[in-house]
Design a protein around this motif. Structure first.
Motif, PDB file in Angstrom:
ATOM      1  N   GLU A 155       0.878  -1.081   0.046  1.00  0.00           N
ATOM      2  CA  GLU A 155      -0.119  -0.047   0.120  1.00  0.00           C
ATOM      3  C   GLU A 155       0.999   1.193   0.168  1.00  0.00           C
ATOM      4  N   GLY A 156       0.302   2.296  -0.637  1.00  0.00           N
ATOM      5  CA  GLY A 156       1.068   3.747  -0.547  1.00  0.00           C
ATOM      6  C   GLY A 156       2.242   3.739  -1.933  1.00  0.00           C
ATOM      7  N   MET A 157       2.223   3.127  -2.830  1.00  0.00           N
ATOM      8  CA  MET A 157       3.179   3.324  -3.768  1.00  0.00           C
ATOM      9  C   MET A 157       3.012   4.730  -4.477  1.00  0.00           C
ATOM     10  N   ASP A 158       1.890   5.125  -4.343  1.00  0.00           N
ATOM     11  CA  ASP A 158       1.615   6.395  -4.841  1.00  0.00           C
ATOM     12  C   ASP A 158       2.549   7.246  -4.046  1.00  0.00           C
ATOM     13  N   THR A 159       2.642   7.213  -2.560  1.00  0.00           N
ATOM     14  CA  THR A 159       3.507   7.921  -1.719  1.00  0.00           C
ATOM     15  C   THR A 159       5.137   7.821  -2.156  1.00  0.00           C
ATOM     16  N   VAL A 160       5.476   6.506  -2.444  1.00  0.00           N
ATOM     17  CA  VAL A 160       6.883   6.288  -2.925  1.00  0.00           C
ATOM     18  C   VAL A 160       7.076   7.301  -4.221  1.00  0.00           C
ATOM     19  N   LYS A 161       6.061   7.208  -4.989  1.00  0.00           N
ATOM     20  CA  LYS A 161       6.337   7.931  -6.175  1.00  0.00           C
ATOM     21  C   LYS A 161       6.407   9.465  -6.158  1.00  0.00           C
ATOM     22  N   LEU A 162       5.569   9.871  -5.084  1.00  0.00           N
ATOM     23  CA  LEU A 162       5.622  11.266  -4.677  1.00  0.00           C
ATOM     24  C   LEU A 162       7.198  11.723  -4.058  1.00  0.00           C
ATOM     25  N   ILE A 163       7.570  10.907  -3.244  1.00  0.00           N
ATOM     26  CA  ILE A 163       9.104  11.054  -2.766  1.00  0.00           C
ATOM     27  C   ILE A 163       9.891  10.881  -3.775  1.00  0.00           C
ATOM     28  N   ALA A 164       9.827   9.976  -4.823  1.00  0.00           N
ATOM     29  CA  ALA A 164      10.669   9.910  -5.915  1.00  0.00           C
ATOM     30  C   ALA A 164      10.802  11.164  -6.643  1.00  0.00           C
ATOM     31  N   GLY A 165       9.690  12.058  -6.718  1.00  0.00           N
ATOM     32  CA  GLY A 165       9.675  13.185  -7.500  1.00  0.00           C
ATOM     33  C   GLY A 165       9.948  14.431  -6.677  1.00  0.00           C
ATOM     34  N   VAL A 166      10.354  14.483  -5.416  1.00  0.00           N
ATOM     35  CA  VAL A 166      10.817  15.727  -4.873  1.00  0.00           C
ATOM     36  C   VAL A 166      12.010  16.381  -5.577  1.00  0.00           C
ATOM     37  N   PRO A 167      12.267  17.603  -5.232  1.00  0.00           N
ATOM     38  CA  PRO A 167      13.483  18.322  -5.949  1.00  0.00           C
ATOM     39  C   PRO A 167      14.715  17.961  -5.071  1.00  0.00           C
ATOM     40  N   THR A 168      15.662  17.648  -5.656  1.00  0.00           N
ATOM     41  CA  THR A 168      16.949  17.246  -5.020  1.00  0.00           C
ATOM     42  C   THR A 168      18.016  18.035  -5.533  1.00  0.00           C
ATOM     43  N   GLY A 169      19.125  18.118  -4.887  1.00  0.00           N
ATOM     44  CA  GLY A 169      20.395  18.694  -4.931  1.00  0.00           C
ATOM     45  C   GLY A 169      21.666  18.114  -4.282  1.00  0.00           C
ATOM     46  N   ASN A 170      22.417  19.171  -4.293  1.00  0.00           N
ATOM     47  CA  ASN A 170      23.683  18.794  -3.304  1.00  0.00           C
ATOM     48  C   ASN A 170      23.282  19.258  -1.713  1.00  0.00           C
ATOM     49  N   GLY A 171      23.695  18.592  -0.817  1.00  0.00           N
ATOM     50  CA  GLY A 171      23.482  18.550   0.340  1.00  0.00           C
ATOM     51  C   GLY A 171      24.764  18.090   1.484  1.00  0.00           C
ATOM     52  N   SER A 172      24.309  18.000   2.474  1.00  0.00           N
ATOM     53  CA  SER A 172      25.233  17.592   3.564  1.00  0.00           C
ATOM     54  C   SER A 172      24.979  16.363   4.470  1.00  0.00           C
ATOM     55  N   LEU A 173      25.613  15.300   4.472  1.00  0.00           N
ATOM     56  CA  LEU A 173      25.123  14.073   5.416  1.00  0.00           C
ATOM     57  C   LEU A 173      26.380  13.837   6.455  1.00  0.00           C
ATOM     58  N   ASN A 174      26.146  14.396   7.611  1.00  0.00           N
ATOM     59  CA  ASN A 174      27.038  14.040   8.597  1.00  0.00           C
ATOM     60  C   ASN A 174      28.074  15.065   8.350  1.00  0.00           C
ATOM     61  N   GLY A 175      27.752  16.074   7.697  1.00  0.00           N
ATOM     62  CA  GLY A 175      28.920  17.417   7.261  1.00  0.00           C
ATOM     63  C   GLY A 175      29.782  16.893   6.248  1.00  0.00           C
ATOM     64  N   ARG A 176      29.421  15.764   5.257  1.00  0.00           N
ATOM     65  CA  ARG A 176      29.773  15.436   4.094  1.00  0.00           C
ATOM     66  C   ARG A 176      29.104  15.922   3.225  1.00  0.00           C
TER      67      ARG A 176
END
Length: 201
Positions: A155-176
């Motif tokens: 259930e909720g593959m539509d939610t997965v697709k929403l997440i897959a479509g969010v804008p992304t870019g460069n970020g920081s994970l644990n300061g890296r």
């Protein structure tokens, strides 16, 4: 005595069927996702995942890596609300890779994330948003082990697709610095086991 037991024994297969495979609900700020776990095919992986769920480990973690047409990955970083940074959570010891179970990384399946070490998976997981044959087990070698699929979205593959479509870019994970990080946090607000009669609705 035997006559009394026979009706009870006849009910056992029906009771086992009614219980069904274990399910886990992920409540996110994009919607809910219900996962059905392959307990019989990946016993160690499923037990590990359920342990993290029961400990509340996944509550308020994020999907920190999103690649459209490939997968969405989460379960390892929490958001520092004051600083707006993502911090990796401390985990238990890694588990054995069970990707040799014959289950494929098809769209809608959930699998364990890991490093280049085949047996390094801990808490992080990803949901395939495409059929990713390149992630399947092909042999017990460092390059061939693949990634353990231990369940699927029911259930909720539509939610997965929403997440897959969010804008992304460069970020920081644990300061890296890291790529493919959602610009607006996609938060797993809670993760819990569902009773056999429950659905995610």
């Amino acid at each position: 005595m035997i006559r009394r037991l026979l009706p009870l024994l006849a009910l056992l297969p029906a009771l086992a069927l009614a219980e069904g495979p274990p399910r886990v609900e992920l409540r996110t700020n994009q919607g809910d996702i219900v996962l059905e776990l392959h307990e019989g095919k990946d016993p160690a992986t499923v037990a590990n995942f359920r342990h993290y769920v029961d400990d509340g480990f996944y509550d308020n973690t994020v999907f920190h890596r999103v690649i459209p047409g490939f997968m969405v990955q989460g379960g390892g970083f929490s958001l520092d609300q004051e600083q707006g940074t993502l911090r990796q959570k401390e985990t238990r010891a890694p588990i054995k890779n069970e990707a040799d179970n014959g289950v494929k990384n098809k769209s809608g399946t959930i699998a364990m994330a890991r490093t280049g070490n085949p047996h390094s998976a801990t808490a992080q997981f990803f949901i395939n948003t495409a059929d990713n044959a390149s992630l399947d087990h092909t042999g017990k070698t460092p390059r061939g082990w693949g990634y353990t699929v231990f369940g699927e979205v029911v259930e909720g593959m539509d939610t997965v697709k929403l997440i897959a479509g969010v804008p992304t870019g460069n970020g920081s994970l644990n300061g890296r610095r890291a790529r493919d990080v959602p610009k607006t946090p996609v938060i797993i607000e809670s993760a819990r086991r569902l009773a056999p009669t429950e659905t995610g609705q």
